[in-house]
Every structure is written in structure tokens, then in C-alpha cells.
Design an enzyme around this catalytic site. Structure first.
Site, PDB file in Angstrom:
ATOM      1  CG  ASP A 188      -0.226  -0.604   2.281  1.00 26.81           C
ATOM      2  OD1 ASP A 188       0.934  -0.460   2.625  1.00 26.81           O
ATOM      3  OD2 ASP A 188      -1.049  -0.740   3.408  1.00 26.81           O
ATOM      4  CG  ASN A 215      -8.778  -1.426  11.708  1.00 27.10           C
ATOM      5  OD1 ASN A 215      -7.841  -2.197  11.284  1.00 27.10           O
ATOM      6  ND2 ASN A 215      -9.416  -0.341  11.360  1.00 27.10           N
ATOM      7  CG  HIS A 255      -5.565  -2.142   8.754  1.00 24.36           C
ATOM      8  ND1 HIS A 255      -5.824  -0.855   8.960  1.00 24.36           N
ATOM      9  CD2 HIS A 255      -4.294  -2.422   8.618  1.00 24.36           C
ATOM     10  CE1 HIS A 255      -4.780  -0.411   9.407  1.00 24.36           C
ATOM     11  NE2 HIS A 255      -3.994  -1.260   9.157  1.00 24.36           N
ATOM     12  CD  GLU A 303      -8.620   0.764   7.432  1.00 26.33           C
ATOM     13  OE1 GLU A 303      -8.436  -0.065   8.168  1.00 26.33           O
ATOM     14  OE2 GLU A 303      -8.177   2.113   7.899  1.00 26.33           O
TER      15      GLU A 303
END
Ligand code: GLP
Length: 244
Positions: free
Chosen positions: A67, A136, A138, A143
Site C-alpha cells: 500500500d 482493527n 486490517h 479496512e
């Protein structure tokens, strides 16, 4: 899914580095999927040491990072391109022309996404994918969402991700709000996946991701369906797993 529980962050890094070194030595022309974040830093530093000790050469590998922040100048010290250059690429004998991150500016996001998928496809896909785990759940910047995105796409970062990553910027307002990330489909097509997790702060999400139901609200949970996943974690991160 195979779990390797190491005593410390140091041993997580050493184990991950050893796996990657063995893989590259067996397949010098392999395609590596690389990750950023705090967790792989120890591993990159061990890879650099191993390169200087003559234990591995990165001369012929091709790399794709997971990313990059959208809109960031790659020369900006907070870009993931800068991170990779600083912690790995500039310190080993890798051919920078064969290192790719998603394009972060200067084109429409959809063009950047499509061309990244094409590049990965032309390279024959990812052989060895390294992953960290977001607080979280990811992976990359995939996400929590209502579904699992397949290809490279533009994402709005979750407020908790902006908050978590603000430690690396002078304030939360400076954290980019969007990023381009490899999709879950591309990650799942990698021939081998190695996930690194460290610290008690990740213990709860580790259980959700690797012992909970496979749901897009916990993106890493999809890895339970991959045939060759190894999770390397320290005791603190593994402390709530039922197998630990
Ligand atoms: C970041 C990255 C991820 C990384 C994750 C965890 O936002 N986009 O690729 O795995 O969050 O980061 P850390 O290792 O610093 O906890």
C-alpha cells in the site's frame, strides 16, 4: 494456518527474516509482497545484516508493496516509498527498478489501481507475501468493510487507523485520509503468506482474526482460508489465543 510463537519481538523478527532469506535463496527470481508499519522494522534490519554477511542476495527479486498513502509525494519522509528506501531498498543490492508501490499522485486513482494490478499480474503474482496486522484487523489498508475487495483500490482510512498512524506524523491532521492498497484477492492469491504480530495491544484482534468467524469486518480473518499461511507472533500478541 500455522502459528509460530516466539518469546520476543526480536525473535519474531529473526524468524521472519530467516524464512524470507531461505525463500529468496531457494527462488532468487521470486516476487515478494512487502509490508510497512512498525512490526516489520526488526525483520528488515536483520535482512540487511544478512545481506552484509553474504547470506542472501536480493539482486534478482521483484517486489510489490501492499500500500501507499494517496496524494503523498513519494519523496515525503512519511511515504511508504521513503520507508522502504530508508529501511531496506537503499541498504541491500535490490534493483530499484523492480520495486513497486502503488502510484500515489499524478494520475486518477482508478488508473493507479488498474496499472498496479496489471504489473502484479505481468510479474506472475506474489510468491511470498509479508503482512502486518492493523489494530482493527486490517491487512495492507484493507479496512473493515461490508465485503472483501478483490483488486487494488482506493480506501478511506478508518478513524482508528488515522489515529494509530498519527504517531508517525507531527499531528493527526497530517495523516492522509486515503490510501491505495492491494486487494484481498491479490493477497489471497499469494503462494505463501507470512503474518507478523507483536505486542499485547494486538492480542484481542489476533483472536478475532485467526480464531473468529471469517468476516469482512475483520479483513485478516480471510487468511484462515489460505492454504499456506504462517503467523509469527510474540507471546504478548498470542496471549489470548486458545492454542497459546
Ligand atoms: C499500517 C499498514 C499496514 C500495517 C499495519 C500495522 O497502517 N498499512 O500494512 O501492517 O498498519 O502497523 P504496525 O505494524 O505499525 O502495527
Amino acid at each position: 494456518m500455522q502459528f509460530v510463537i516466539a518469546d520476543t519481538y526480536e525473535s519474531v523478527s529473526a524468524q521472519a527474516a530467516q524464512e524470507l532469506i531461505s525463500f529468496v535463496n531457494e527462488s532468487p527470481y521470486c516476487v515478494l509482497g512487502l509490508a510497512t508499519g512498525s512490526t516489520p522494522l526488526g525483520m528488515y534490519s536483520k535482512l540487511v545484516e544478512a545481506y552484509h554477511a553474504g547470506e542472501v542476495s536480493f539482486e534478482n527479486v521483484t517486489t510489490f508493496n501492499l500500500d501507499e498513502y494517496w496524494g503523498i509525494d513519494p519523496a515525503n519522509s512519511q511515504s511508504y516509498r521513503h520507508y522502504m528506501d530508508e529501511h531496506f531498498f537503499n541498504l541491500v543490492n535490490i534493483d530499484k527498478n523492480r520495486t513497486s508501490l502503488p502510484q500515489s499522485q499524478g494520475v486518477l486513482p482508478q488508473v493507479a489501481c488498474n496499472s498496479y494490478d496489471e504489473l502484479i499480474f505481468e510479474a506472475g503474482g506474489i510468491d511470498f507475501q509479508l503482512l502486518g496486522l492493523g489494530n482493527n484487523g486490517h491487512i495492507g489498508f484493507n479496512e473493515p468493510a461490508p465485503n472483501f475487495p478483490v483488486g487494488t483500490h482506493l480506501v478511506d482510512l478508518a478513524p482508528s487507523t488515522i489515529q494509530a498512524n498519527s504517531r508517525l506524523f507531527s499531528c493527526a491532521d497530517e495523516v492522509p485520509r486515503q490510501a491505495i492498497t492491494m486487494g484481498i484477492g491479490t493477497i489471497m492469491h499469494a503462494r505463501k503468506v507470512v503474518v507478523l504480530v507483536s505486542g499485547a495491544g494486538k492480542a484481542e484482534i489476533v483472536v478475532k482474526a485467526f480464531e473468529g468467524p471469517v468476516v469482512p469486518e475483520v479483513p485478516a480473518s480471510i487468511l484462515q482460508l489460505h492454504p499456506h499461511v504462517e503467523v509469527i507472533l510474540d507471546r504478548a500478541a498470542a496471549s489470548q489465543l486458545s492454542l497459546a
